[in-house]
Design a protein around this motif. Structure first.
Motif, mmCIF file in Angstrom:
data_model
loop_
_atom_site.group_PDB
_atom_site.id
_atom_site.type_symbol
_atom_site.label_atom_id
_atom_site.label_comp_id
_atom_site.label_asym_id
_atom_site.label_seq_id
_atom_site.Cartn_x
_atom_site.Cartn_y
_atom_site.Cartn_z
ATOM 1 N N VAL A 93 -10.692 29.933 30.750
ATOM 2 C CA VAL A 93 -9.588 30.147 30.984
ATOM 3 C C VAL A 93 -9.113 29.416 33.318
ATOM 4 N N SER A 94 -9.857 30.569 33.409
ATOM 5 C CA SER A 94 -9.587 30.189 34.690
ATOM 6 C C SER A 94 -9.777 29.391 35.457
ATOM 7 N N ALA A 95 -11.174 28.271 35.246
ATOM 8 C CA ALA A 95 -11.942 27.282 35.218
ATOM 9 C C ALA A 95 -10.907 26.572 34.734
ATOM 10 N N ILE A 96 -10.494 26.232 33.534
ATOM 11 C CA ILE A 96 -9.031 24.742 32.568
ATOM 12 C C ILE A 96 -8.307 25.065 33.512
ATOM 13 N N ALA A 97 -7.463 26.477 34.344
ATOM 14 C CA ALA A 97 -6.404 26.704 35.365
ATOM 15 C C ALA A 97 -6.867 26.011 36.702
ATOM 16 N N MET A 98 -7.712 26.166 36.860
ATOM 17 C CA MET A 98 -7.863 25.709 38.409
ATOM 18 C C MET A 98 -7.974 24.073 38.633
ATOM 19 N N SER A 99 -9.155 23.843 37.184
ATOM 20 C CA SER A 99 -8.947 22.109 37.284
ATOM 21 C C SER A 99 -7.387 21.675 36.366
ATOM 22 N N LEU A 100 -7.185 21.995 36.352
ATOM 23 C CA LEU A 100 -5.837 21.324 35.673
ATOM 24 C C LEU A 100 -4.878 21.271 37.384
ATOM 25 N N GLY A 101 -4.544 22.808 37.922
ATOM 26 C CA GLY A 101 -4.484 22.812 38.879
ATOM 27 C C GLY A 101 -4.652 21.397 39.604
ATOM 28 N N ILE A 102 -5.999 21.284 40.064
ATOM 29 C CA ILE A 102 -6.764 20.610 40.801
ATOM 30 C C ILE A 102 -6.038 19.409 40.568
ATOM 31 N N GLY A 103 -5.946 18.745 39.382
ATOM 32 C CA GLY A 103 -6.009 17.529 39.152
ATOM 33 C C GLY A 103 -4.096 17.243 39.296
ATOM 34 N N ALA A 104 -3.142 17.848 39.072
ATOM 35 C CA ALA A 104 -1.879 17.852 39.133
ATOM 36 C C ALA A 104 -1.683 17.667 41.090
#
Length: 178
Positions: free
Chosen positions: A70-81
């Motif tokens: 969950v943390s990795a997905i949130a961070m990846s989406l945050g980086i893309g955003a």
């Protein structure tokens, strides 16, 4: 000389070897695309950025892998955003979220009185602690990563070369970017 092997059963060493090989294959495939896209800092940032998810999962009694995912997905989406909407470079976006997620993880660890796990063990792990179910999970993740990389090869190559050309060719670079 047998006394050297006794503390570590060969089962531990064999599982560590197989686990390390599976991780090497998966990281080799994923890492190639990450480096080609100029995001080499991403691996280090994700490794440390998973700390808040792992810490929360440990404190709340959830599986650690779930918290890390969950943390990795949130961070990846945050980086893309941040990269798309904020107009920031990948390195800047990665660096900002790397520090923020690491700090959040340290805050969770320091404010939980019941946290019995060493943060260093969470960040770096222990390859000799790989269990048979962990190997199954690693094998599934490696297989999924290989299939996904093979299926998305054309959009990933086009995105690495030029996102505008990829869009003109109809290769869905936005889907490959996420």
């Amino acid at each position: 000389m047998t006394w050297i092997v006794e503390p570590f059963s060969l089962d531990f060493v064999q599982r560590a070897l197989v686990g390390g090989a599976l991780v090497a294959v998966l990281c080799g495939v994923v890492g190639t695309w990450v480096v080609v896209r100029g995001m080499a800092f991403l691996g280090e940032a994700l490794a440390h950025g998973m700390l808040p998810g792992v810490a929360l999962a440990t404190v709340l009694g959830f599986p650690v892998v779930l918290g890390a995912t969950v943390s990795a997905i949130a961070m990846s989406l945050g980086i893309g955003a941040l990269q798309r909407r904020g107009g920031l470079s990948y390195d800047t976006s990665i660096g900002m979220l790397f520090v923020a997620m690491l700090a959040l993880g340290i805050i969770v660890i320091s404010h939980s009185g019941s946290f019995a796990t060493d943060a260093t063990a969470i960040l770096f792990g222990d390859i000799l602690a790989i269990s048979a179910p962990d190997l199954v999970g690693l094998a599934l993740a490696t297989a999924a990563g290989l299939v996904l990389a093979a299926a998305a090869r054309r959009p990933l190559v086009a995105l690495a070369i030029d996102p505008r050309t990829a869009a003109v060719l109809g290769l869905a670079p936005r889907a490959a970017q996420a």
